[in-house]
Design a protein around this motif. Sequence first.
Motif, PDB file in Angstrom:
ATOM      1  N   TYR A  88     -22.236  30.437 -15.642  1.00  0.00           N
ATOM      2  CA  TYR A  88     -21.404  31.471 -16.243  1.00  0.00           C
ATOM      3  C   TYR A  88     -20.258  31.851 -15.296  1.00  0.00           C
ATOM      4  O   TYR A  88     -19.132  32.105 -15.731  1.00  0.00           O
ATOM      5  N   THR A 147     -24.843  29.192 -20.729  1.00  0.00           N
ATOM      6  CA  THR A 147     -24.895  29.929 -19.477  1.00  0.00           C
ATOM      7  C   THR A 147     -24.996  31.398 -19.843  1.00  0.00           C
ATOM      8  O   THR A 147     -24.576  31.791 -20.929  1.00  0.00           O
ATOM      9  N   ALA A 148     -25.568  32.222 -18.965  1.00  0.00           N
ATOM     10  CA  ALA A 148     -25.732  33.635 -19.321  1.00  0.00           C
ATOM     11  C   ALA A 148     -26.285  34.454 -18.174  1.00  0.00           C
ATOM     12  O   ALA A 148     -26.843  33.923 -17.216  1.00  0.00           O
ATOM     13  N   ASN A 172     -30.218  37.228 -21.710  1.00  0.00           N
ATOM     14  CA  ASN A 172     -29.165  36.241 -22.030  1.00  0.00           C
ATOM     15  C   ASN A 172     -28.128  36.770 -23.011  1.00  0.00           C
ATOM     16  O   ASN A 172     -27.583  36.018 -23.810  1.00  0.00           O
ATOM     17  N   MET A 173     -27.870  38.057 -22.990  1.00  0.00           N
ATOM     18  CA  MET A 173     -26.976  38.658 -23.970  1.00  0.00           C
ATOM     19  C   MET A 173     -25.499  38.462 -23.615  1.00  0.00           C
ATOM     20  O   MET A 173     -24.618  38.663 -24.435  1.00  0.00           O
ATOM     21  N   ILE A 174     -25.219  38.092 -22.354  1.00  0.00           N
ATOM     22  CA  ILE A 174     -23.841  37.978 -21.887  1.00  0.00           C
ATOM     23  C   ILE A 174     -23.652  36.568 -21.336  1.00  0.00           C
ATOM     24  O   ILE A 174     -24.344  36.192 -20.387  1.00  0.00           O
ATOM     25  N   GLY A 175     -22.752  35.788 -21.917  1.00  0.00           N
ATOM     26  CA  GLY A 175     -22.615  34.434 -21.413  1.00  0.00           C
ATOM     27  C   GLY A 175     -21.554  33.631 -22.120  1.00  0.00           C
ATOM     28  O   GLY A 175     -20.695  34.174 -22.806  1.00  0.00           O
ATOM     29  N   ALA A 176     -21.638  32.323 -21.929  1.00  0.00           N
ATOM     30  CA  ALA A 176     -20.640  31.430 -22.515  1.00  0.00           C
ATOM     31  C   ALA A 176     -21.284  30.077 -22.783  1.00  0.00           C
ATOM     32  O   ALA A 176     -22.295  29.725 -22.160  1.00  0.00           O
TER      33      ALA A 176
END
Lengths: 363, 363
Positions: A112, A142-143, A151-155
Amino acid sequence: MLCVNVELKERRYPIHIGANLLKDTTVYPLKKGDKVMIVSNPTVAEYYLPELTETLQAIGCQISKVLLPDGEKYKTLDSLNLIFTALLEENHGRDTTIIALGGGVIGDVAGYAAASYQRGIPFIQIPTTLLAQVDSSVGGKTAVNHALGKNMIGAFYQPVAVIIDSMTLNTLPKREINAGLAEVIKYGAIADADFFQWLEQHIDELVALNQSTLQTCISRCCQIKAEVVARDEKEKGERAHLNLGHTFGHAIETHLGYGNWLHGEAVAVGMMMAAVLSEKLGKLSKQEAARLEKLLARANLPTLSPDSMQAQDYLPHMLRDKKVLGGKLRLVLLETLGRAYVASDIDNQAVLEAIRTCSQPDQ
Amino acid sequence: MLCVNVELKERRYPIHIGANLLKDTTVYPLKKGDKVMIVSNPTVAEYYLPELTETLQAIGCQISKVLLPDGEKYKTLDSLNLIFTALLEENHGRDTTIIALGGGVIGDVAGYAAASYQRGIPFIQIPTTLLAQVDSSVGGKTAVNHALGKNMIGAFYQPVAVIIDSMTLNTLPKREINAGLAEVIKYGAIADADFFQWLEQHIDELVALNQSTLQTCISRCCQIKAEVVARDEKEKGERAHLNLGHTFGHAIETHLGYGNWLHGEAVAVGMMMAAVLSEKLGKLSKQEAARLEKLLARANLPTLSPDSMQAQDYLPHMLRDKKVLGGKLRLVLLETLGRAYVASDIDNQAVLEAIRTCSQPDQ
């Protein structure tokens, strides 16, 4: 050495699998003068950073490194920021490659960071746990976690190469080998009945870390995942199958606090809950559910809900799942061993019953 | 109402430009029952949130909102996390649309939140400052700042629509109108000699907020930027031209601390430095540099380095620029008014001289 290629529209990248690849200069897509930032944690760094550093020096790379605190509870925006600070303090530009040396947490956070630093820089995965080797290092998810959800924030961000040195499993705690086998078993359950059967025949060799059996197994898992990801990179459909057991499992991890149960342990229980629910809905047979339970048990994995968790503790967490659409649960279930499907409009009562069936008898 | 389309490979999205679009239900790509999270700040919310809320209610949306503290110094990972917390507390899933109502800071943070929440959710931009309308809302660059560098953490992420209501400029402080004009002038300088000349004829009307002149001007800027972005989304080449003056400007902003000088003010000075350097390198003529200086001055913009900054203060900041490759400065310079190019291998001494030429006389 085995090699699996992940075929994506704009990018194609190789996963190299073999013994002692940490020392093999030929598998790194790097050349003399390239700048790299190695991201690792103290535990893994002690075992493998000297070896990796030596190989990168032999290639002629300029090497920086940053160590993150060890464990799922540090998979946070704060850890992410440690990587950015290290990159900025040493004036790294868009031409630096991030190398993730470690398990899933390191891979997810470093990946990430690579996706986000200056809006994207190259990234190499060197997964050192079985879980990361068969799962998180393949597919570009990724997160980091948020206090309210995993894993709420990622790409979605793909590495330029994945390098799997199966020898690194020799220093991995047994409990983590077993947790990795949960994801291995998952691939058989969702996508490949023959592989499930192969696992029933070879699970003891895998638990005993037979190198050649491990390499065959890792390669088959990467192949299954790579095929699914190539067909559905952004998880519009089939890729969701890879989440078998994960919606239940994430509820366990969140409820107990990250890091108390290992991800694979929570997924093992979650897969049993999904199997029992599939059986209740008239899909999976009783015999197939029993085969899954037996295989998980042979890999020394739990198949019952944690003592401290009641069935009703699951739903609030599960409703935060990324697959929820319009406030309705969507769950990956099994048609049969070797074939998964996504079920929507599931009665919450049936979900609760499946959870209760997989709970300790005295609840 | 004017409309500019941004043509990208996989996605195409419209930029609507007109008066009172905040009240126009037809320009929102939303339908009854859709969930939205409005991200704004207290200043903008006081003026325009009631109006937007009424429009979204008329469409039938379920509306959540979160207000971030106002100002560039809050363009941080912490503000980003406020958005994630608001989304998770209200159980928002992948089907929620984030709406950014505000200037560049709100657009950049909300856009990066949309790129990152559950690895990507839909996103609508409603820029309310001239700077955001002509620049940051078009092209999909999202980011937050790091203490060691501006916009160092972010993603390329395109909105589903941009809605520009030119009436919002009536409540904008004059100083911010002028700062926006710096980016407007930039478009003429880098890409369109005719537009530069048009600006020389119409700059007083723009400063006086003539609505129809503003709409023509905003539309032309969006068109130039949209064309550049469509040709080079990920900034492999031409898109870098949009950064004319920005490498110098970022040094000013970072050195003074974010928010002391407005971005556009720093860019105005940066453009003069780039013009003077271009002249020293034998590209731009003395007359052209003077025309640029005069146009900037007529828009009430600074053209000299801040009092408190010495020429040598610039370089350390400039070497952290995202365009730096292999430790060498790369700068956007002007061939002529209306045509930019990227120069590498520039002598640091020439850069320092250009900065000194644009410094207060007593330095």
